[in-house]
Design a protein around this motif. Structure first.
Motif, mmCIF file in Angstrom:
data_model
loop_
_atom_site.group_PDB
_atom_site.id
_atom_site.type_symbol
_atom_site.label_atom_id
_atom_site.label_comp_id
_atom_site.label_asym_id
_atom_site.label_seq_id
_atom_site.Cartn_x
_atom_site.Cartn_y
_atom_site.Cartn_z
ATOM 1 N N SER A 15 11.020 35.712 -58.774
ATOM 2 C CA SER A 15 11.668 36.782 -58.011
ATOM 3 C C SER A 15 10.820 38.042 -57.838
ATOM 4 N N ASP A 16 9.650 38.072 -58.446
ATOM 5 C CA ASP A 16 8.838 39.277 -58.292
ATOM 6 C C ASP A 16 8.326 39.385 -56.847
ATOM 7 N N PRO A 17 8.075 40.593 -56.389
ATOM 8 C CA PRO A 17 7.679 40.800 -54.990
ATOM 9 C C PRO A 17 6.430 40.008 -54.559
ATOM 10 N N ALA A 18 5.438 39.932 -55.421
ATOM 11 C CA ALA A 18 4.211 39.213 -55.071
ATOM 12 C C ALA A 18 4.503 37.725 -54.870
ATOM 13 N N SER A 19 5.322 37.162 -55.751
ATOM 14 C CA SER A 19 5.688 35.741 -55.632
ATOM 15 C C SER A 19 6.533 35.499 -54.396
ATOM 16 N N GLN A 20 7.426 36.397 -54.088
ATOM 17 C CA GLN A 20 8.272 36.250 -52.901
ATOM 18 C C GLN A 20 7.453 36.348 -51.616
ATOM 19 N N LYS A 21 6.434 37.234 -51.635
ATOM 20 C CA LYS A 21 5.544 37.336 -50.478
ATOM 21 C C LYS A 21 4.721 36.056 -50.329
ATOM 22 N N ALA A 22 4.207 35.544 -51.446
ATOM 23 C CA ALA A 22 3.422 34.302 -51.417
ATOM 24 C C ALA A 22 4.288 33.127 -50.963
ATOM 25 N N LEU A 23 5.542 33.122 -51.381
ATOM 26 C CA LEU A 23 6.482 32.073 -50.978
ATOM 27 C C LEU A 23 6.731 32.125 -49.469
ATOM 28 N N ALA A 24 6.969 33.304 -48.944
ATOM 29 C CA ALA A 24 7.197 33.449 -47.503
ATOM 30 C C ALA A 24 5.968 33.006 -46.712
ATOM 31 N N ASP A 25 4.791 33.368 -47.219
ATOM 32 C CA ASP A 25 3.544 32.975 -46.558
ATOM 33 C C ASP A 25 3.373 31.450 -46.580
ATOM 34 N N ALA A 26 3.625 30.824 -47.710
ATOM 35 C CA ALA A 26 3.493 29.368 -47.834
ATOM 36 C C ALA A 26 4.498 28.654 -46.929
ATOM 37 N N ARG A 27 5.716 29.168 -46.876
ATOM 38 C CA ARG A 27 6.729 28.564 -45.996
ATOM 39 C C ARG A 27 6.317 28.665 -44.521
ATOM 40 N N ALA A 28 5.763 29.807 -44.158
ATOM 41 C CA ALA A 28 5.313 29.976 -42.769
ATOM 42 C C ALA A 28 4.182 28.995 -42.444
ATOM 43 N N LYS A 29 3.247 28.833 -43.358
ATOM 44 C CA LYS A 29 2.120 27.920 -43.140
ATOM 45 C C LYS A 29 2.550 26.451 -43.175
ATOM 46 N N ALA A 30 3.606 26.130 -43.904
ATOM 47 C CA ALA A 30 4.061 24.747 -44.039
ATOM 48 C C ALA A 30 5.068 24.357 -42.957
ATOM 49 N N GLY A 31 5.578 25.337 -42.220
ATOM 50 C CA GLY A 31 6.576 25.060 -41.194
ATOM 51 C C GLY A 31 6.029 24.242 -40.042
ATOM 52 N N TYR A 32 6.929 23.660 -39.290
ATOM 53 C CA TYR A 32 6.532 22.801 -38.174
ATOM 54 C C TYR A 32 5.711 23.564 -37.128
ATOM 55 N N ALA A 33 6.162 24.747 -36.771
ATOM 56 C CA ALA A 33 5.477 25.514 -35.720
ATOM 57 C C ALA A 33 4.008 25.752 -36.069
ATOM 58 N N ALA A 34 3.728 26.005 -37.338
ATOM 59 C CA ALA A 34 2.358 26.253 -37.773
ATOM 60 C C ALA A 34 1.522 24.971 -37.822
ATOM 61 N N ASN A 35 2.177 23.811 -37.723
ATOM 62 C CA ASN A 35 1.468 22.543 -37.855
ATOM 63 C C ASN A 35 1.575 21.632 -36.637
ATOM 64 N N ALA A 36 2.165 22.117 -35.565
ATOM 65 C CA ALA A 36 2.289 21.307 -34.353
ATOM 66 C C ALA A 36 0.920 20.866 -33.848
ATOM 67 N N ASP A 37 -0.090 21.734 -33.977
ATOM 68 C CA ASP A 37 -1.445 21.370 -33.553
ATOM 69 C C ASP A 37 -1.997 20.191 -34.355
ATOM 70 N N PHE A 38 -1.639 20.103 -35.624
ATOM 71 C CA PHE A 38 -2.071 18.970 -36.455
ATOM 72 C C PHE A 38 -1.589 17.662 -35.846
ATOM 73 N N TYR A 39 -0.323 17.613 -35.472
ATOM 74 C CA TYR A 39 0.241 16.387 -34.891
ATOM 75 C C TYR A 39 -0.380 16.092 -33.524
ATOM 76 N N ASP A 40 -0.596 17.123 -32.733
ATOM 77 C CA ASP A 40 -1.220 16.933 -31.417
ATOM 78 C C ASP A 40 -2.641 16.392 -31.559
ATOM 79 N N THR A 41 -3.399 16.968 -32.469
ATOM 80 C CA THR A 41 -4.775 16.524 -32.700
ATOM 81 C C THR A 41 -4.810 15.084 -33.183
ATOM 82 N N ALA A 42 -3.913 14.746 -34.100
ATOM 83 C CA ALA A 42 -3.860 13.367 -34.593
ATOM 84 C C ALA A 42 -3.567 12.396 -33.459
ATOM 85 N N GLU A 43 -2.664 12.767 -32.569
ATOM 86 C CA GLU A 43 -2.319 11.912 -31.426
ATOM 87 C C GLU A 43 -3.519 11.714 -30.497
ATOM 88 N N VAL A 44 -4.206 12.783 -30.174
ATOM 89 C CA VAL A 44 -5.379 12.702 -29.295
ATOM 90 C C VAL A 44 -6.475 11.866 -29.956
#
Length: 171
Positions: A65-94
């Protein structure tokens, strides 16, 4: 009149031409294809490992619950989300399409069997993509379970090409 046991010259030429055509239809080892298989597998696996690492990071931070951990959690969630990884799937398809076109361009019948393998790889990635887009995040265990068959399918492609390299029948 006595018949010759030998073929007339034009028959011999046609026979040799036919044998040459048949020999040219047999698949042969292609170093470029070998490298392309490895590159597509590595790129795909790197994307999956990246998602697994992010999912594990999310798991390790979600109860802090500390602020640094919560910020790191939000950052990791953003990077792991679908929108941040759509290019990965597109590249794999191509990359898969390019590799499939190269490997199935030969008129050999064994190469046509590869279409099924490419369809299976594509289906696995499409299922993962659909789940990711619907749920936003994917857990590390689910990603690891998806990674195993995808790498097994790439292994089969590599074995096919390595069999060609060693002169074995590419079945």
């Amino acid at each position: 009149m006595r018949r010759h046991r030998f073929l007339p010259a034009w028959h011999a030429v046609c026979l040799l031409l036919g044998l040459a055509i048949l020999a040219s239809c047999a698949p042969t080892y292609d170093e470029t294809t070998d490298r392309q298989i490895m590159a597509v597998q590595q790129t795909t696996d790197a994307g999956l490992v990246r998602l697994i690492t992010l999912a594990r990071r999310i798991d390790s931070l979600k109860d802090l619950s500390d602020p640094a951990s919560q910020k790191a959690l939000a950052d990791a969630r953003a990077k792991a989300g679908y929108a941040a990884n759509a290019d990965f799937y597109d590249t794999a398809e191509v990359d898969l399409t390019s590799l499939q076109l190269r490997m199935t361009a030969t008129p050999d019948l064994s190469a046509t069997k590869l279409d099924v393998l490419f369809t299976t790889i594509r289906d696995n990635l499409d299922d993962l993509r659909k789940f990711h887009s619907e749920h936003g995040l994917i857990g590390a265990r689910a990603l690891s379970l998806a990674r195993t068959p995808i790498n097994q399918q790439f292994k089969t492609l590599m074995q096919y090409e390595l069999n060609l390299k060693s002169g074995k029948k590419a079945a």
